[in-house]
Design a protein around this motif. Structure first.
Motif, PDB file in Angstrom:
ATOM      1  N   GLY A 203       0.812  -1.211   0.000  1.00  8.70           N
ATOM      2  CA  GLY A 203       0.000   0.000   0.000  1.00  8.70           C
ATOM      3  C   GLY A 203       0.843   1.258   0.000  1.00  8.70           C
ATOM      4  O   GLY A 203       0.572   2.208  -0.741  1.00  8.70           O
ATOM      5  N   VAL A 204       1.891   1.271   0.835  1.00 11.73           N
ATOM      6  CA  VAL A 204       2.784   2.430   0.896  1.00 11.73           C
ATOM      7  C   VAL A 204       3.549   2.582  -0.417  1.00 11.73           C
ATOM      8  O   VAL A 204       3.716   3.693  -0.942  1.00 11.73           O
ATOM      9  N   TRP A 205       4.016   1.462  -0.964  1.00 11.83           N
ATOM     10  CA  TRP A 205       4.755   1.503  -2.227  1.00 11.83           C
ATOM     11  C   TRP A 205       3.889   2.089  -3.336  1.00 11.83           C
ATOM     12  O   TRP A 205       4.336   2.950  -4.110  1.00 11.83           O
ATOM     13  N   LEU A 206       2.636   1.644  -3.418  1.00 12.11           N
ATOM     14  CA  LEU A 206       1.726   2.148  -4.447  1.00 12.11           C
ATOM     15  C   LEU A 206       1.386   3.616  -4.209  1.00 12.11           C
ATOM     16  O   LEU A 206       1.246   4.391  -5.165  1.00 12.11           O
ATOM     17  N   TRP A 207       1.220   4.002  -2.965  1.00  9.04           N
ATOM     18  CA  TRP A 207       0.907   5.400  -2.631  1.00  9.04           C
ATOM     19  C   TRP A 207       1.999   6.330  -3.158  1.00  9.04           C
ATOM     20  O   TRP A 207       1.708   7.378  -3.756  1.00  9.04           O
ATOM     21  N   VAL A 208       3.256   5.957  -2.957  1.00 10.57           N
ATOM     22  CA  VAL A 208       4.362   6.786  -3.435  1.00 10.57           C
ATOM     23  C   VAL A 208       4.475   6.712  -4.955  1.00 10.57           C
ATOM     24  O   VAL A 208       4.671   7.728  -5.633  1.00 10.57           O
ATOM     25  N   ALA A 227      -1.473   9.116 -17.130  1.00 11.66           N
ATOM     26  CA  ALA A 227      -1.050   9.806 -15.907  1.00 11.66           C
ATOM     27  C   ALA A 227      -0.441   8.828 -14.910  1.00 11.66           C
ATOM     28  O   ALA A 227       0.563   9.124 -14.253  1.00 11.66           O
ATOM     29  N   PHE A 228      -1.041   7.644 -14.781  1.00 12.80           N
ATOM     30  CA  PHE A 228      -0.473   6.623 -13.905  1.00 12.80           C
ATOM     31  C   PHE A 228       0.909   6.202 -14.405  1.00 12.80           C
ATOM     32  O   PHE A 228       1.847   6.024 -13.613  1.00 12.80           O
ATOM     33  N   GLY A 229       1.025   6.030 -15.730  1.00 11.41           N
ATOM     34  CA  GLY A 229       2.314   5.667 -16.297  1.00 11.41           C
ATOM     35  C   GLY A 229       3.365   6.738 -16.089  1.00 11.41           C
ATOM     36  O   GLY A 229       4.529   6.438 -15.786  1.00 11.41           O
ATOM     37  N   ARG A 230       2.970   8.010 -16.237  1.00  6.20           N
ATOM     38  CA  ARG A 230       3.913   9.112 -16.044  1.00  6.20           C
ATOM     39  C   ARG A 230       4.375   9.188 -14.592  1.00  6.20           C
ATOM     40  O   ARG A 230       5.561   9.397 -14.323  1.00  6.20           O
ATOM     41  N   SER A 231       3.446   9.017 -13.657  1.00  5.80           N
ATOM     42  CA  SER A 231       3.825   9.046 -12.246  1.00  5.80           C
ATOM     43  C   SER A 231       4.818   7.932 -11.932  1.00  5.80           C
ATOM     44  O   SER A 231       5.840   8.152 -11.270  1.00  5.80           O
ATOM     45  N   LYS A 232       4.528   6.751 -12.392  1.00  7.20           N
ATOM     46  CA  LYS A 232       5.423   5.611 -12.149  1.00  7.20           C
ATOM     47  C   LYS A 232       6.797   5.861 -12.749  1.00  7.20           C
ATOM     48  O   LYS A 232       7.828   5.577 -12.122  1.00  7.20           O
ATOM     49  N   LYS A 233       6.843   6.391 -13.969  1.00  9.22           N
ATOM     50  CA  LYS A 233       8.111   6.647 -14.631  1.00  9.22           C
ATOM     51  C   LYS A 233       8.932   7.704 -13.885  1.00  9.22           C
ATOM     52  O   LYS A 233      10.160   7.569 -13.749  1.00  9.22           O
ATOM     53  N   LEU A 234       8.276   8.755 -13.412  1.00  9.68           N
ATOM     54  CA  LEU A 234       8.994   9.832 -12.725  1.00  9.68           C
ATOM     55  C   LEU A 234       9.492   9.403 -11.353  1.00  9.68           C
ATOM     56  O   LEU A 234      10.559   9.839 -10.907  1.00  9.68           O
ATOM     57  N   VAL A 235       8.724   8.552 -10.668  1.00  8.34           N
ATOM     58  CA  VAL A 235       9.123   8.119  -9.321  1.00  8.34           C
ATOM     59  C   VAL A 235      10.193   7.032  -9.381  1.00  8.34           C
ATOM     60  O   VAL A 235      11.012   6.907  -8.458  1.00  8.34           O
ATOM     61  N   ASN A 236      10.207   6.238 -10.455  1.00  6.58           N
ATOM     62  CA  ASN A 236      11.211   5.182 -10.590  1.00  6.58           C
ATOM     63  C   ASN A 236      12.615   5.740 -10.417  1.00  6.58           C
ATOM     64  O   ASN A 236      12.984   6.744 -11.030  1.00  6.58           O
ATOM     65  N   GLY A 237      13.395   5.070  -9.582  1.00 15.15           N
ATOM     66  CA  GLY A 237      14.754   5.521  -9.327  1.00 15.15           C
ATOM     67  C   GLY A 237      14.854   6.565  -8.240  1.00 15.15           C
ATOM     68  O   GLY A 237      15.965   6.939  -7.844  1.00 15.15           O
ATOM     69  N   ALA A 238      13.720   7.074  -7.758  1.00 15.10           N
ATOM     70  CA  ALA A 238      13.732   8.089  -6.689  1.00 15.10           C
ATOM     71  C   ALA A 238      12.624   7.800  -5.683  1.00 15.10           C
ATOM     72  O   ALA A 238      12.067   8.717  -5.086  1.00 15.10           O
ATOM     73  N   TRP A 239      12.291   6.513  -5.506  1.00 19.94           N
ATOM     74  CA  TRP A 239      11.171   6.154  -4.619  1.00 19.94           C
ATOM     75  C   TRP A 239      11.427   6.618  -3.198  1.00 19.94           C
ATOM     76  O   TRP A 239      10.552   7.225  -2.572  1.00 19.94           O
ATOM     77  N   TRP A 240      12.610   6.329  -2.679  1.00 21.25           N
ATOM     78  CA  TRP A 240      12.880   6.672  -1.274  1.00 21.25           C
ATOM     79  C   TRP A 240      12.903   8.177  -1.055  1.00 21.25           C
ATOM     80  O   TRP A 240      12.430   8.661  -0.023  1.00 21.25           O
ATOM     81  N   ARG A 241      13.446   8.919  -1.991  1.00 20.70           N
ATOM     82  CA  ARG A 241      13.467  10.382  -1.849  1.00 20.70           C
ATOM     83  C   ARG A 241      12.051  10.934  -1.889  1.00 20.70           C
ATOM     84  O   ARG A 241      11.684  11.794  -1.076  1.00 20.70           O
ATOM     85  N   ILE A 245      10.008  12.922   1.245  1.00 21.55           N
ATOM     86  CA  ILE A 245       9.388  14.245   1.141  1.00 21.55           C
ATOM     87  C   ILE A 245       7.896  14.164   1.460  1.00 21.55           C
ATOM     88  O   ILE A 245       7.355  15.008   2.190  1.00 21.55           O
ATOM     89  N   LEU A 246       7.213  13.142   0.925  1.00 24.01           N
ATOM     90  CA  LEU A 246       5.783  12.990   1.195  1.00 24.01           C
ATOM     91  C   LEU A 246       5.534  12.690   2.669  1.00 24.01           C
ATOM     92  O   LEU A 246       4.560  13.191   3.259  1.00 24.01           O
ATOM     93  N   LEU A 247       6.393  11.873   3.276  1.00 21.66           N
ATOM     94  CA  LEU A 247       6.241  11.569   4.698  1.00 21.66           C
ATOM     95  C   LEU A 247       6.460  12.819   5.544  1.00 21.66           C
ATOM     96  O   LEU A 247       5.712  13.074   6.508  1.00 21.66           O
TER      97      LEU A 247
END
Length: 336
Positions: A203-208, A227-241, A245-247
Motif C-alpha cells: 500500500g505504501v509503495w503504491l501510494w508513493v 497519468a499513472f504511467g507518467r507518475s510511475k516513470k517519474l518516481v522510478n529511481g527516486a522512490w525513497w526520496r 518528502i511525502l512523509l
C-alpha cells in the motif's frame, strides 16, 4: 499557462511549429528547436522567476516553495481552500446528523449490562446508518479534495514561472480535467487500499509510486492511464526520496492539524463537562466545534500538501527530463 501543451512529456509530440499568435512550447523558439538536454544559447544560470529556483530542488526548497506559493496567492489558494473545507465539512456534518442517534447508541453499548446477543443485535441495527453517514461524508471530502488539488496544481504551474493568474483562468484550465481527475483519484484510492489490505508495504509503495498522478494528469493534459504511467516513470529511481518528502509533508500537516484542532477539542470537552463518556463527544455542540477546527486545519494543510506534490513532480521532471532548461526558456519568453 495556455492551452498549448507546454507541460507535455518528452513522449508527446512537440515538434510542431507554433501557430500565429501562439507562444512557442518549451524548447522551441520561432524557427528554432532544441531537445530536452540540448543547452540553449548563452550561459546556463539558475534563475528564480517564481516560487522556486529553476533547477533541481532540495526537500527544503520544495517545502519552502509550497509555503511561498500559498503566501503569494493567498486569495486564490487560502480562500478557495476555506470555501471547499467549509462546504465539505458542514455538509458532512449535516449528513451525519440523522445517524447521530445510531452512532451514540453504538458507542454507548455496555458489555457489563447486556448479553452478547443484545450487543450483536444493537450493533447490527446501528451499523448501516453509521456506515452510510461515514460513506457520504467521506465521499464529499474526497470530491472537495480532488477539486482543490487539481485547482491548486494549475496555480502552482503558474507560480513556478511567477505568472499572475485569476480564479477564472485557473478554473477554465482545470475544468476539462475535473472528471478525469476524479476517476483517477478513485482508481488510485482503490488500488492503494487493496494494496494496504494485502499488506501495509504494498500500500505504501503504491501510494508513493502514484503520488504524481494529479500533476501529470492536470498539467500534461493526458489520459488517466497515461497519468499513472507518467507518475510511475517519474518516481522510478527516486522512490525513497519521494517517500521521504511525502512523509515529511504528512508529519508537518499532522502537526498543524493537531495544533489547530487542539483548542476546539478542549472547548468541546469543556462544553460536555469534561466527562469521560464517549457519547458526550457526539453532542451537537462538541461536533460543531470539532467541525470548525477541521475547517481551519484543512484550509492550511490541503493546499500545502497539494503544492508539495506539484513541486515534487516539477523537481522529478527537472532531474530526469531536463525540464529546468525548458522552464528557463519559458520564463525568458514570458510564459508557456
Amino acid at each position: 499557462m495556455s492551452d498549448t501543451p507546454g507541460w507535455s512529456s518528452p513522449d508527446q509530440p512537440s515538434n510542431q511549429q507554433p501557430q500565429h499568435g501562439q507562444q512557442p512550447q518549451y524548447g522551441q523558439q520561432h524557427g528554432q528547436q532544441y531537445g530536452y538536454h540540448t543547452p540553449p544559447p548563452g550561459p546556463q544560470q539558475s534563475i528564480k522567476p517564481g516560487v522556486i529556483p529553476l533547477r533541481p530542488l532540495s526537500a527544503g526548497e520544495i517545502i519552502d516553495g509550497s509555503i511561498t506559493t500559498m503566501r503569494r496567492y493567498p486569495k486564490l489558494i487560502i480562500g478557495a481552500a476555506a470555501v471547499v473545507a467549509a462546504v465539505t465539512q458542514i455538509i458532512g456534518l449535516l449528513v451525519q446528523l440523522p445517524f447521530l442517534d445510531d452512532l451514540t447508541a453504538a458507542v454507548s453499548l455496555d458489555p457489563n449490562t447486556m448479553t452478547e446477543e443484545q450487543i450483536l443485535e444493537q450493533f447490527t441495527n446501528t451499523l448501516p446508518g453509521v456506515l452510510g453517514g461515514a460513506f457520504l461524508s467521506t465521499l464529499l471530502v474526497l470530491i472537495g479534495t480532488v477539486f482543490l488539488s487539481g485547482y491548486i496544481t494549475v496555480i502552482v504551474g503558474h507560480a513556478v514561472l511567477g505568472e499572475p493568474v485569476s480564479f477564472g483562468q485557473a478554473w477554465e484550465e482545470f475544468k476539462p480535467r475535473l472528471l478525469p481527475l476524479l476517476g483517477a483519484t478513485l482508481l488510485s484510492s482503490l488500488v492503494i487500499t487493496v494494496g494496504a489490505l494485502l499488506c501495509i508495504v504494498p500500500g505504501v509503495w503504491l501510494w508513493v509510486m502514484f503520488a504524481l498522478v494529479t500533476p501529470a494528469l492536470v498539467l500534461e493534459r493526458c489520459g488517466v492511464g497515461a497519468a499513472f504511467g507518467r507518475s510511475k516513470k517519474l518516481v522510478n529511481g527516486a522512490w525513497w526520496r519521494t517517500f521521504g518528502i511525502l512523509l515529511l509533508t504528512l508529519v508537518i500537516s499532522w502537526v498543524i492539524s493537531w495544533i489547530v484542532s487542539l483548542p476546539f477539542g478542549l472547548a468541546g470537552a469543556v462544553s460536555t463537562g469534561l466527562t469521560a463518556d464517549p457519547a458526550a463527544a457526539l453532542g451537537l455542540g462538541s461536533l460543531v466545534l470539532s467541525t470548525i477546527g477541521a475547517i481551519i486545519a484543512a484550509t492550511i494543510t490541503l493546499p500545502f500538501s497539494s503544492a508539495v506534490t506539484v513541486l515534487v513532480y516539477v523537481d522529478r521532471r527537472m532531474r530526469s527530463e531536463g525540464m529546468d532548461i525548458e522552464l528557463q526558456r519559458a520564463a525568458g519568453h514570458g510564459g508557456l
